[in-house]
Write a protein that holds these residues in place. Structure first.
Motif, PDB file in Angstrom:
ATOM      1  N   ALA A  59       0.831  -1.204   0.000  1.00 14.07           N
ATOM      2  CA  ALA A  59       0.000   0.000   0.000  1.00 14.07           C
ATOM      3  C   ALA A  59       0.865   1.254   0.000  1.00 14.07           C
ATOM      4  CB  ALA A  59      -0.930  -0.010   1.216  1.00 14.07           C
ATOM      5  N   ALA A  60       1.939   1.232   0.771  1.00 10.40           N
ATOM      6  CA  ALA A  60       2.832   2.393   0.812  1.00 10.40           C
ATOM      7  C   ALA A  60       3.522   2.602  -0.530  1.00 10.40           C
ATOM      8  CB  ALA A  60       3.868   2.225   1.922  1.00 10.40           C
ATOM      9  N   LEU A  61       3.924   1.517  -1.160  1.00 14.70           N
ATOM     10  CA  LEU A  61       4.616   1.644  -2.444  1.00 14.70           C
ATOM     11  C   LEU A  61       3.667   2.043  -3.565  1.00 14.70           C
ATOM     12  CD1 LEU A  61       7.077  -1.364  -2.260  1.00 14.70           C
ATOM     13  CD2 LEU A  61       7.611   1.055  -2.046  1.00 14.70           C
ATOM     14  N   ALA A  62       2.381   1.835  -3.377  1.00 17.10           N
ATOM     15  CA  ALA A  62       1.404   2.221  -4.393  1.00 17.10           C
ATOM     16  C   ALA A  62       0.944   3.663  -4.196  1.00 17.10           C
ATOM     17  CB  ALA A  62       0.198   1.290  -4.346  1.00 17.10           C
ATOM     18  N   GLY A  63       1.273   4.254  -3.069  1.00 14.76           N
ATOM     19  CA  GLY A  63       0.791   5.594  -2.744  1.00 14.76           C
ATOM     20  C   GLY A  63       1.643   6.690  -3.342  1.00 14.76           C
ATOM     21  N   LYS A  64       1.307   7.908  -2.928  1.00 14.36           N
ATOM     22  CA  LYS A  64       1.947   9.119  -3.445  1.00 14.36           C
ATOM     23  C   LYS A  64       3.436   9.167  -3.093  1.00 14.36           C
ATOM     24  CE  LYS A  64       1.509  14.125  -3.092  1.00 14.36           C
ATOM     25  NZ  LYS A  64       0.812  15.210  -2.415  1.00 14.36           N
ATOM     26  N   ASP A  65       3.787   8.655  -1.919  1.00 14.99           N
ATOM     27  CA  ASP A  65       5.170   8.715  -1.443  1.00 14.99           C
ATOM     28  C   ASP A  65       5.903   7.397  -1.672  1.00 14.99           C
ATOM     29  OD1 ASP A  65       4.805  11.330  -0.459  1.00 14.99           O
ATOM     30  OD2 ASP A  65       3.766  10.497   1.285  1.00 14.99           O
ATOM     31  N   ALA A  66       5.668   6.787  -2.811  1.00 19.16           N
ATOM     32  CA  ALA A  66       6.250   5.475  -3.092  1.00 19.16           C
ATOM     33  C   ALA A  66       7.770   5.517  -3.052  1.00 19.16           C
ATOM     34  CB  ALA A  66       5.773   4.967  -4.449  1.00 19.16           C
ATOM     35  N   GLY A  67       8.365   6.572  -3.566  1.00 19.25           N
ATOM     36  CA  GLY A  67       9.826   6.678  -3.572  1.00 19.25           C
ATOM     37  C   GLY A  67      10.396   6.718  -2.171  1.00 19.25           C
ATOM     38  N   ALA A  68       9.788   7.506  -1.296  1.00 18.84           N
ATOM     39  CA  ALA A  68      10.263   7.601   0.087  1.00 18.84           C
ATOM     40  C   ALA A  68      10.054   6.277   0.807  1.00 18.84           C
ATOM     41  CB  ALA A  68       9.537   8.733   0.818  1.00 18.84           C
ATOM     42  N   ALA A  69       8.945   5.611   0.540  1.00 16.34           N
ATOM     43  CA  ALA A  69       8.692   4.310   1.171  1.00 16.34           C
ATOM     44  C   ALA A  69       9.731   3.290   0.717  1.00 16.34           C
ATOM     45  CB  ALA A  69       7.284   3.831   0.840  1.00 16.34           C
ATOM     46  N   ALA A  70      10.048   3.295  -0.566  1.00 18.58           N
ATOM     47  CA  ALA A  70      11.058   2.370  -1.077  1.00 18.58           C
ATOM     48  C   ALA A  70      12.421   2.679  -0.471  1.00 18.58           C
ATOM     49  CB  ALA A  70      11.114   2.450  -2.596  1.00 18.58           C
TER      50      ALA A  70
END
Length: 122
Positions: A59-70
């Motif tokens: 869910a985090a990687l699919a969201g707006k902040d995917a780069g930061a989550a990765a």
């Protein structure tokens, strides 16, 4: 009569030894079954936790902040690897690139410290 008593005592002793051996075998079997059941439950709990974590990560990687989550995931893995390396007794040489990691780590930690549902820049 005395011979009969000795014979009876020998039979009883033999039966007692047999019963003791059966009890030991039963206890070992029960312990093995309980250990296997405990391991099964541990693995099920671990798998359930992993599934929940992977769902949250997805869910985090699919969201707006995917780069930061990765970046956060990569930095967590790197920190774990560095900690394992530092904990070993072997000699080691670790080369870090200029400071890009510190900036990435700072951004990742900033994202991790935000309350759930709050996105940076909002």
């Amino acid at each position: 009569m005395a011979a009969e008593r000795r014979k009876r005592a020998a039979v009883l002793e033999s039966e007692g030894e047999r019963e003791a051996a059966v009890n030991v075998a039963t206890a070992r079997r029960d312990a093995t079954v309980l250990a296997a059941e405990g391991e099964r439950r541990r693995l099920e709990a671990e798998a359930t936790g992993m599934a929940a974590a992977l769902t949250a990560i997805g869910a985090a990687l699919a969201g707006k902040d995917a780069g930061a989550a990765a970046d956060l995931l990569v930095q967590r893995a790197r920190i774990a690897a560095d900690l394992a390396l530092a904990s070993s007794t072997n000699a080691k040489v670790v080369v870090q690139n200029g400071g890009g990691d510190a900036a990435t780590l700072g951004a990742a930690l900033g994202l991790a410290q935000q309350p759930r549902g709050v996105r940076p820049g909002k």
